[in-house]
Design a protein around this motif. Structure first.
Motif, PDB file in Angstrom:
ATOM      1  N   ILE A   9      25.327  40.100  47.181  1.00  0.00           N
ATOM      2  CA  ILE A   9      26.156  40.014  46.027  1.00  0.00           C
ATOM      3  C   ILE A   9      27.524  40.880  46.259  1.00  0.00           C
ATOM      4  O   ILE A   9      27.405  41.820  46.557  1.00  0.00           O
ATOM      5  CB  ILE A   9      25.400  39.880  44.861  1.00  0.00           C
ATOM      6  CG1 ILE A   9      24.109  39.081  44.534  1.00  0.00           C
ATOM      7  CG2 ILE A   9      26.576  39.788  43.682  1.00  0.00           C
ATOM      8  CD1 ILE A   9      23.609  39.426  43.419  1.00  0.00           C
ATOM      9  N   LYS A  10      28.551  39.877  46.212  1.00  0.00           N
ATOM     10  CA  LYS A  10      29.925  40.614  46.604  1.00  0.00           C
ATOM     11  C   LYS A  10      30.555  40.416  45.331  1.00  0.00           C
ATOM     12  O   LYS A  10      31.012  39.492  45.094  1.00  0.00           O
ATOM     13  CB  LYS A  10      30.508  40.058  47.703  1.00  0.00           C
ATOM     14  CG  LYS A  10      31.760  40.646  48.141  1.00  0.00           C
ATOM     15  CD  LYS A  10      32.360  40.216  49.529  1.00  0.00           C
ATOM     16  CE  LYS A  10      33.473  40.841  49.908  1.00  0.00           C
ATOM     17  NZ  LYS A  10      34.248  40.368  51.029  1.00  0.00           N
ATOM     18  N   PRO A  11      31.121  41.710  44.621  1.00  0.00           N
ATOM     19  CA  PRO A  11      31.951  41.576  43.581  1.00  0.00           C
ATOM     20  C   PRO A  11      33.399  41.226  44.174  1.00  0.00           C
ATOM     21  O   PRO A  11      33.848  41.469  45.181  1.00  0.00           O
ATOM     22  CB  PRO A  11      32.061  43.144  43.283  1.00  0.00           C
ATOM     23  CG  PRO A  11      30.841  43.728  43.624  1.00  0.00           C
ATOM     24  CD  PRO A  11      30.529  42.967  45.046  1.00  0.00           C
ATOM     25  N   GLN A  12      34.025  40.443  43.314  1.00  0.00           N
ATOM     26  CA  GLN A  12      35.310  39.772  43.507  1.00  0.00           C
ATOM     27  C   GLN A  12      36.258  40.677  42.584  1.00  0.00           C
ATOM     28  O   GLN A  12      36.166  41.234  41.687  1.00  0.00           O
ATOM     29  CB  GLN A  12      35.582  38.456  43.201  1.00  0.00           C
ATOM     30  CG  GLN A  12      34.342  37.390  43.832  1.00  0.00           C
ATOM     31  CD  GLN A  12      34.543  37.556  45.541  1.00  0.00           C
ATOM     32  OE1 GLN A  12      35.648  37.078  45.947  1.00  0.00           O
ATOM     33  NE2 GLN A  12      33.841  38.111  46.118  1.00  0.00           N
ATOM     34  N   ASN A  13      37.718  40.628  43.204  1.00  0.00           N
ATOM     35  CA  ASN A  13      38.685  41.186  42.437  1.00  0.00           C
ATOM     36  C   ASN A  13      38.909  40.567  41.012  1.00  0.00           C
ATOM     37  O   ASN A  13      39.474  41.495  40.139  1.00  0.00           O
ATOM     38  CB  ASN A  13      40.154  41.256  43.126  1.00  0.00           C
ATOM     39  CG  ASN A  13      39.931  42.078  44.588  1.00  0.00           C
ATOM     40  OD1 ASN A  13      39.120  42.865  44.508  1.00  0.00           O
ATOM     41  ND2 ASN A  13      40.851  41.605  45.559  1.00  0.00           N
ATOM     42  N   THR A  14      38.517  39.276  40.932  1.00  0.00           N
ATOM     43  CA  THR A  14      38.695  38.754  39.496  1.00  0.00           C
ATOM     44  C   THR A  14      37.486  39.175  38.494  1.00  0.00           C
ATOM     45  O   THR A  14      37.775  38.646  37.381  1.00  0.00           O
ATOM     46  CB  THR A  14      38.550  37.278  39.861  1.00  0.00           C
ATOM     47  OG1 THR A  14      37.204  36.908  40.486  1.00  0.00           O
ATOM     48  CG2 THR A  14      39.678  36.715  40.722  1.00  0.00           C
ATOM     49  N   GLY A  15      36.758  39.893  39.001  1.00  0.00           N
ATOM     50  CA  GLY A  15      35.608  40.335  38.008  1.00  0.00           C
ATOM     51  C   GLY A  15      34.361  39.619  38.321  1.00  0.00           C
ATOM     52  O   GLY A  15      33.196  40.034  37.610  1.00  0.00           O
ATOM     53  N   TRP A  16      34.461  38.435  38.844  1.00  0.00           N
ATOM     54  CA  TRP A  16      33.187  37.717  39.206  1.00  0.00           C
ATOM     55  C   TRP A  16      32.438  38.184  40.469  1.00  0.00           C
ATOM     56  O   TRP A  16      32.837  39.021  41.272  1.00  0.00           O
ATOM     57  CB  TRP A  16      33.497  36.127  39.589  1.00  0.00           C
ATOM     58  CG  TRP A  16      34.082  35.252  38.282  1.00  0.00           C
ATOM     59  CD1 TRP A  16      35.365  35.834  37.558  1.00  0.00           C
ATOM     60  CD2 TRP A  16      33.539  34.281  37.899  1.00  0.00           C
ATOM     61  NE1 TRP A  16      35.340  34.535  36.647  1.00  0.00           N
ATOM     62  CE2 TRP A  16      34.435  33.677  36.907  1.00  0.00           C
ATOM     63  CE3 TRP A  16      32.662  33.411  38.375  1.00  0.00           C
ATOM     64  CZ2 TRP A  16      34.032  32.791  36.152  1.00  0.00           C
ATOM     65  CZ3 TRP A  16      32.055  32.261  37.417  1.00  0.00           C
ATOM     66  CH2 TRP A  16      33.042  31.918  36.438  1.00  0.00           C
TER      67      TRP A  16
END
Length: 84
Positions: A9-16
């Protein structure tokens, strides 16, 4: 019967969060939170397994032998230790 799969699971810059299952190509999803991504991964994995199983069984006839197999899986950390 329970089976264990490995996820990334990779956190995205968008918060997703974007997640995928290592062992089943194409099993990828996202979520607004880490928990939502985990739940979506479970749903996505279930759908992929059912789809693959249904497709594999389309050619079954009375000559086919169905059985389960088990294997020992070595993860990348174990391989690195083994090769060192």
């Amino acid at each position: 019967m329970k089976q264990r799969y490995h996820t990334i699971i990779k956190p995205q810059n968008t918060g997703w969060f974007v997640g995928w299952v290592e062992e089943i190509p194409g099993t990828i999803t996202h979520g607004k939170s880490l928990d939502e991504c985990r739940e979506n991964l479970k749903d996505s994995l279930q759908i992929m397994l059912e789809t693959h199983r249904d497709e594999a069984r389309q050619c079954l006839d009375e000559s086919c032998i169905q059985e389960s197999i088990e294997i020992d899986v070595i993860d990348s950390q174990q391989v690195s230790t083994f090769l060192a």
